[in-house]
Design an enzyme around this catalytic site. Structure first.
Site, PDB file in Angstrom:
ATOM      1  N   CYS A  69       0.778  -1.236   0.000  1.00 15.12           N
ATOM      2  CA  CYS A  69       0.000   0.000   0.000  1.00 15.12           C
ATOM      3  C   CYS A  69       0.812   1.291   0.000  1.00 15.12           C
ATOM      4  O   CYS A  69       0.579   2.172  -0.841  1.00 15.12           O
ATOM      5  CB  CYS A  69      -0.979   0.000   1.169  1.00 15.12           C
ATOM      6  SG  CYS A  69      -0.392  -0.840   2.637  1.00 15.12           S
ATOM      7  N   LYS A 123      -8.021   6.444   3.602  1.00 20.22           N
ATOM      8  CA  LYS A 123      -6.655   6.089   4.013  1.00 20.22           C
ATOM      9  C   LYS A 123      -5.597   7.028   3.434  1.00 20.22           C
ATOM     10  O   LYS A 123      -5.617   7.341   2.253  1.00 20.22           O
ATOM     11  CB  LYS A 123      -6.384   4.648   3.577  1.00 20.22           C
ATOM     12  CG  LYS A 123      -5.007   4.107   3.916  1.00 20.22           C
ATOM     13  CD  LYS A 123      -4.967   2.618   3.591  1.00 20.22           C
ATOM     14  CE  LYS A 123      -3.585   2.020   3.746  1.00 20.22           C
ATOM     15  NZ  LYS A 123      -3.596   0.565   3.532  1.00 20.22           N
ATOM     16  N   HIS A 125      -1.686   6.914   4.834  1.00 21.02           N
ATOM     17  CA  HIS A 125      -0.601   5.935   4.888  1.00 21.02           C
ATOM     18  C   HIS A 125       0.667   6.371   4.166  1.00 21.02           C
ATOM     19  O   HIS A 125       1.360   5.553   3.553  1.00 21.02           O
ATOM     20  CB  HIS A 125      -1.075   4.576   4.355  1.00 21.02           C
ATOM     21  CG  HIS A 125      -0.323   3.422   4.986  1.00 21.02           C
ATOM     22  ND1 HIS A 125      -0.373   2.137   4.482  1.00 21.02           N
ATOM     23  CD2 HIS A 125       0.499   3.372   6.069  1.00 21.02           C
ATOM     24  CE1 HIS A 125       0.377   1.349   5.231  1.00 21.02           C
ATOM     25  NE2 HIS A 125       0.914   2.076   6.196  1.00 21.02           N
ATOM     26  N   LYS A 326      -0.168 -10.069  -2.642  1.00 21.27           N
ATOM     27  CA  LYS A 326       0.401  -8.881  -2.015  1.00 21.27           C
ATOM     28  C   LYS A 326       1.786  -9.185  -1.439  1.00 21.27           C
ATOM     29  O   LYS A 326       2.013 -10.254  -0.899  1.00 21.27           O
ATOM     30  CB  LYS A 326      -0.528  -8.391  -0.901  1.00 21.27           C
ATOM     31  CG  LYS A 326      -0.031  -7.155  -0.161  1.00 21.27           C
ATOM     32  CD  LYS A 326      -0.996  -6.739   0.938  1.00 21.27           C
ATOM     33  CE  LYS A 326      -0.483  -5.512   1.699  1.00 21.27           C
ATOM     34  NZ  LYS A 326      -1.406  -5.076   2.754  1.00 21.27           N
TER      35      LYS A 326
END
Length: 591
Positions: A69, A123, A125, A326
């Protein structure tokens, strides 16, 4: 006097005379959603609102992100490969004094030059150790969301290594009471709708709806079910699924272990609420009367963590038939579901097999908004490619190659030119090796329901598609699969490079490196060129001063801004502009 008025308007707009005919731009970004978790890509999860938009837009079948991410969000916001800023390796942990450098100009700052109002819902981040690193100090006119990588779905707390804190803000103030006891996906969706309703005029809206779903919440808790799904109801529904063709048949590598059906059903319901949010946004844009002047972009920030042996945030999503997940440079980790919808697109129901990278969104949409690419390049290298002409007119694709990643922490790297993909997986000693394997299920027994798609909110505000939803789904479904996964996993891609014809072999099944040494040399040379400009990852550790107990139980900036930081500069600019404004007014009045 009219000249004086023009000067006043010019300076109050910070050098930009805002226009109302610029298109609205809305990003809807999923978190940890696999390619097989969407209906329009041939998956076995129902996403009727997404499907209806995808069927009347362009499905970007080869949409590449980064493996996790923070790197993906850095690439999106800057239009630059994260290796240029040291953000390439892994998600940012909470309380670590590391952020996207303030020297990096990001998406909203560029679009302010065109008169846009920018809003972030969800989000962030990208770091927050000082106030200058907060979204509202980096170009966003408003922020409603959370700073870390994940939160609980019902109270917006973030827990990490035994340290707990609240993590929900409205602009720069704590806002946990606004979300307590409410389901996060609906809260964020409602906030996005409110931003649309309150936006003045018909154009110039830049909205990032960065959802938490379907990322898991905090560790140590079962996946939090959406409203109305008590645990016993989930179990009963799962039992019903075992007798039907509904989703719920996800497996780990080679089908050796089936995941609990109650977990799978909770996952698919989480995706359903995410899909409902897409319908809510479309309905709000239509009600506002601006849908026909809007560009909607959907994608996931990385592949699904079907299993997660590193952080244990497995969400049972599926990247099938792609290899990996991922945290991997395999296509399952970086080739994500994506589409773009807008009345400006001349060709509907188009499935593009051309390369598209997450960095391309900045230059592509800046062009769509009427900007000049020379305005965003400046002294910094922009790795993104303007693909607006290709998306709108089927012009020749402008991108023929891309850097997937050079991960200096997990010792993996990958590069793509045309149909060729070169990759080196992490060595067996690395904890991310599990992410390079095959996971998921074909979902061949899934029954696709076109009527459900046609009855959803998004479809209600769109004309009838020129091509059936089932036909679009068929076009987007990979035709080739790996039938020899166990043999493919025996090939050593750790000590040497492996090479794949990714168009003929999307599952990265057959290594062709030995038969194409010239191609290996070309792509490895590209990797070496990028390695020369890579900023090494800074492996900072947790700073105890960041403990939420020191900050009213909120995860908050815990360090002061340094002199000359972005915060100081942002405060200085309005003062200089005000001084110039007063000077010009005096000149106009007394001349």
């Amino acid at each position: 006097m009219l000249e004086c008025l023009h000067v006043v308007l010019l300076f109050f707009g910070y050098g930009v005379l805002a226009t109302t005919d610029r298109p609205n731009i809305v990003f809807i970004v999923a978190d940890d959603m696999g390619r097989h978790d969407t209906g329009f890509n041939g998956g076995d999860v129902r996403t009727p609102n997404m499907d209806s938009l995808a069927a009347q837009g362009v499905i970007i079948s080869r949409h590449y992100t980064l493996p996790s991410c923070t790197p993906s969000r850095a690439a999106l916001m800057t239009g630059r490969y994260p290796i240029r800023s040291g953000m390439q390796s892994k998600p940012l942990p909470a309380g670590v004094p590391l952020s996207l450098p303030l020297s990096e100009k990001i998406f909203p700052q560029h679009f302010h030059q065109l008169g846009y109002k920018a809003h972030l819902v969800g989000k962030w981040h990208l770091g927050y150790q000082t106030p200058s690193h907060l979204p509202t100090r980096r170009g966003f006119d408003s922020f409603f969301g959370y700073l870390n990588g994940y939160v609980s779905y019902y109270d917006a707390t973030h827990s990490q290594s035994g340290v707990n804190g609240r993590d929900m803000r409205r602009d720069e103030e704590g806002a946990s009471l606004e979300v307590y006891g409410k389901y996060l996906t609906k809260v964020l969706s409602d906030e996005a709708v409110s931003v649309i309703e309150k936006h003045p005029g018909s154009g110039g809206l830049l909205l990032f709806l960065m959802h938490a779903a379907p990322h898991t919440g905090n560790l140590g808790y079962p996946r939090e079910a959406p409203p109305g799904l008590a645990s016993n109801a989930i179990t009963l529904k799962a039992e019903e699924q075992s007798k039907s063709k509904a989703p719920g048949k996800r497996r780990d590598q080679k089908g050796k272990k089936s995941f609990p059906k109650c977990d799978i059903y909770t996952f698919t319901e989480t995706v359903r609420h995410l899909d409902n949010s897409v319908g809510d946004v479309v309905a709000a844009l239509n009600k506002k009367g601006v849908l026909n002047n809007t560009i909607i972009v959907f994608f996931s920030d990385n592949g699904a963590p079907t299993v997660d042996e590193l952080y244990h945030y497995d969400n049972y999503g599926s990247n099938w038939p792609l290899r990996g997940e991922k945290m991997s440079n395999r296509d399952g980790g970086v080739r994500t579901p994506s589409f773009i919808w807008s009345p400006m697109l001349r060709e509907q129901a188009r499935v593009s097999q051309e390369l598209f990278h997450i960095t391309d969104w900045l230059p592509t949409l800046y062009t769509a908004a009427g900007g000049k690419l020379s305005d965003i390049s400046g002294s910094e290298t922009i790795d993104g490619v303007d693909q607006w002409g290709f998306l709108t007119t089927s012009a020749a694709p402008p991108r023929t190659e891309l850097l997937v990643d050079i991960n200096d922490v997990y010792e993996s790297e990958s590069y793509i030119i045309d149909n060729w993909k070169l990759i080196k997986d992490p060595p067996p000693s690395q904890k991310t090796v599990f992410a390079t394997k095959y996971y998921g299920d074909s979902g061949d027994d899934f029954t696709y329901n076109e009527l459900e798609v046609d009855m959803r909110r998004a479809a209600n505000h769109l004309p009838q598609p020129k091509v059936s939803y089932a036909e679009v789904r068929k076009r987007s479904t990979p035709k080739r699969r790996c039938d020899t996964t166990e043999e493919a996993l025996k090939v050593d891609c750790h000590s040497k490079y492996c090479l794949y014809d990714i168009l003929e072999d999307p599952s990265e099944c057959k290594d062709l490196a030995s038969s194409h040494p010239d191609i290996v040399k070309l792509l490895s040379g590209r990797l070496e060129d990028y390695r020369k400009v890579m900023v090494p990852t800074d492996n900072c550790s947790y700073d105890p001063r960041a403990d939420p107990k020191n900050w009213d139980d909120y995860w908050s900036p815990w360090m002061e801004d340094e002199p000359g930081s972005g915060a100081s500069a942002s405060l200085l600019l309005p003062k200089l502009l005000a001084l110039l404004l007063i000077t010009n007014i005096l000149i106009c009045v007394f001349s």
